[in-house]
Scaffold this active site. Structure first.
Site, PDB file in Angstrom:
ATOM      1  N   GLU A 293       0.827  -1.215   0.000  1.00 41.11           N
ATOM      2  CA  GLU A 293       0.000   0.000   0.000  1.00 41.11           C
ATOM      3  C   GLU A 293       0.856   1.258   0.000  1.00 41.11           C
ATOM      4  O   GLU A 293       0.456   2.295  -0.517  1.00 41.11           O
ATOM      5  CB  GLU A 293      -0.947   0.022   1.209  1.00 41.11           C
ATOM      6  CG  GLU A 293      -2.214  -0.777   0.967  1.00 41.11           C
ATOM      7  CD  GLU A 293      -3.307  -0.506   2.003  1.00 41.11           C
ATOM      8  OE1 GLU A 293      -3.075   0.246   2.958  1.00 41.11           O
ATOM      9  OE2 GLU A 293      -4.391  -1.074   1.851  1.00 41.11           O
ATOM     10  N   HIS A 322       9.687 -26.113   0.978  1.00 39.53           N
ATOM     11  CA  HIS A 322       9.106 -27.235   0.241  1.00 39.53           C
ATOM     12  C   HIS A 322       7.976 -26.760  -0.664  1.00 39.53           C
ATOM     13  O   HIS A 322       7.125 -27.540  -1.079  1.00 39.53           O
ATOM     14  CB  HIS A 322       8.608 -28.294   1.231  1.00 39.53           C
ATOM     15  CG  HIS A 322       9.723 -28.789   2.094  1.00 39.53           C
ATOM     16  ND1 HIS A 322      10.468 -29.900   1.789  1.00 39.53           N
ATOM     17  CD2 HIS A 322      10.275 -28.274   3.233  1.00 39.53           C
ATOM     18  CE1 HIS A 322      11.410 -30.064   2.712  1.00 39.53           C
ATOM     19  NE2 HIS A 322      11.310 -29.085   3.589  1.00 39.53           N
ATOM     20  N   LYS A 435     -13.102   0.843  -2.305  1.00 34.83           N
ATOM     21  CA  LYS A 435     -14.023   1.071  -1.179  1.00 34.83           C
ATOM     22  C   LYS A 435     -15.251   1.825  -1.687  1.00 34.83           C
ATOM     23  O   LYS A 435     -16.385   1.487  -1.376  1.00 34.83           O
ATOM     24  CB  LYS A 435     -13.346   1.940  -0.103  1.00 34.83           C
ATOM     25  CG  LYS A 435     -12.595   1.196   0.972  1.00 34.83           C
ATOM     26  CD  LYS A 435     -12.250   2.175   2.110  1.00 34.83           C
ATOM     27  CE  LYS A 435     -11.424   1.548   3.210  1.00 34.83           C
ATOM     28  NZ  LYS A 435     -11.162   2.415   4.352  1.00 34.83           N
TER      29      LYS A 435
END
Ligand code: PA5
Length: 467
Positions: A293, A322, A435
């Site tokens: 951000e 792994h 938003k």
């Protein structure tokens, strides 16, 4: 103090993929001096969003938080934190690191009578419902955290929970709520005033992702018995160290410059955060948000379109050896990997000397601690063989003091690299856009035009799929 080892990013170790850091440190010394001086000079300037640099010195907040924690001590079995992004990730990461592992599964005695803690940082209906089935809300203190006071995810959760609390407790429900929000503005502030909730303030000029050491993080931490005085001590000592304007003595500046040059000169724009400790797993989540951000911006400070995008990735050692290490060793050489290595774990766990005549007998008699750190060293060495830059942060122990140093160092590193990129690391226009669209889709008043625009966009996509 925590330590940074950057040898594996140099030409001496990884040849042409590495940096000539003697030269770079000296070339960039004036720029770094200027950046650090300016950050410290401007930290109290309104609108500069640098108040996070003062949070370690906010004795009043620490005092009020401790007073509140003492006041509610023994009254609640559970703490439920409602928040998202910067309003949740910091406390979540610190709780996971600092509380005993599997905290919520421990019995009360092993938790020293401290409450369990749950974070709801998503709006998955199944998850919320399941949690509400488990929790006795009468014995739960709800800490609703939103700086804006209107974030749909957090406020929708709060609406559901407030409703249930009211059903159970009537007017007394407010004793089970503590709100952390802006001191004046926002819907949550208004509600808190009207309903009479206990409140804490998200200070002005502190962005969500830089708010972990404000009441946003301190309240949940103190409620479960984490020592916030030690946190403050850790921030202060690191702040003092990072006020040093000489790059040779400033680990945040060193790491910021290395990441910057790796991106600009070597095309390595991906930053992998890989702690070798399960307790530090969510430190990577917090780091990913901080990096993403803050640094991914469309425009630089001069208004040039740059689409800056150093990309963070989270990994966990030894687990991801792994899973991801194949990519880091042999895939595209476009990453800088940061390991966090814990020098001393809380316990020493020995591997018994059994299975003597088998291929695993070399493990017997050694400790798991030794194995984990040997794997960290081995992974770093293998990366060097493949000429992949990597850094190691040495954490002497997992405790409040060192973690506060670590988090503050990452914040400063982000601020410094933001200046090197010449971007504003403290806004997030890309988040605001989504938003606003969500508000529009949910029919929020004042967002009618966006809603119409969105409907047209959705129709256009639908038509393409129908063709
Ligand atoms: O870092 C940020 O600014 C964001 O991640 C916010 O913290 C997040 O969007 C939540 O916002 P608010 O605290 O206003 O609910």
């Amino acid at each position: 103090m925590i330590k940074l080892d950057f040898a594996n990013t140099t030409q001496e170790i990884i040849q042409e993929e590495g940096l000539d850091l003697r030269k770079s440190f000296s070339d960039y010394a004036p720029k770094i001096r200027e950046i650090i001086t300016n950050l410290n000079m401007n930290k109290d300037k309104p609108g500069s969003w640098l108040q996070w640099m003062n949070l370690g010195y906010s004795e009043e907040t620490v005092w009020y938080v401790k007073e509140f924690a003492a006041m509610v001590e023994g009254r609640f079995d559970n703490i439920l934190v409602l928040g998202i992004g910067g309003s949740a990730l910091g406390a979540m990461a610190l709780c996971e690191a600092l509380l005993k592992p599997y905290w919520n599964l421990l019995d009360k005695e092993k938790r020293e009578n401290l409450p369990r803690i749950f974070f709801l940082d998503n709006i998955d209906p199944d998850q919320i419902n399941a949690l509400l089935d488990i929790l006795d809300l009468r014995k739960t203190l709800v800490n609703v955290i939103t700086k804006s006071g209107s974030t749909a995810e957090t406020m929708s959760q709060f609406m559901i929970i407030k409703d249930r609390l009211y059903e159970l407790l009537g007017d007394d429900y407010r004793k089970n709520v503590v709100a952390t929000t802006d001191k004046q503005t926002g819907i949550l502030r208004q509600l808190a005033n009207e309903e009479g909730y206990k409140t804490f303030v998200v200070p002005d000029d502190v962005g969500g992702r830089f708010s972990v050491f404000s009441a946003v993080g301190l309240v949940p931490l103190a409620l479960v018995g984490i020592d916030i005085d030690e946190i403050t001590r850790g921030i202060k000592i690191m702040d003092l160290a990072l006020k040093n304007t000489d790059i040779h003595n400033n680990i945040a500046a060193q790491s910021a410059l290395i990441h910057y040059l790796m991106d600009k000169e070597k095309g390595k724009y991906i930053s992998v955060m890989m702690p070798y400790s399960s307790r530090l797993k969510y430190v990577s989540d917090w780091y990913v948000q901080l990096w993403a951000e803050s640094l991914a911006k469309e425009y630089d400070r001069s208004g040039n379109r740059i689409n800056n995008g150093p990309t963070p990735i989270k990994a966990l050692g030894a687990t991801d050896q792994h899973s991801q290490i194949q990519l880091y060793n042999e895939g595209k050489n476009d990453k800088v990997i940061t390991f966090i290595r814990v020098d001393e774990f809380d316990c020493e766990l020995n591997i018994p000397n059994i299975f003597e005549y088998t291929g695993v007998n070399y493990l017997g008699g050694k400790s798991i601690n030794k194995l984990l750190n040997a794997e960290a060293d081995a992974t770093a060495a293998a990366l060097c063989d493949y000429r992949r830059p990597n850094l190691t942060i040495h954490l002497p122990k997992i405790n409040e003091y060192y973690l506060a140093q670590l988090f503050y160092m990452f914040e400063m590193q982000t601020a410094i690299i933001g200046e090197l990129y010449n971007i504003n690391a403290f806004n997030q226009p890309g988040v605001e856009q989504a938003k606003n669209y969500a508000y529009a889709l949910m029919g929020r008043l004042g967002y009618e035009e966006s809603a119409q625009e969105l409907r047209e966009k959705i129709d256009r996509s639908r038509k393409i799929m129908e063709q």
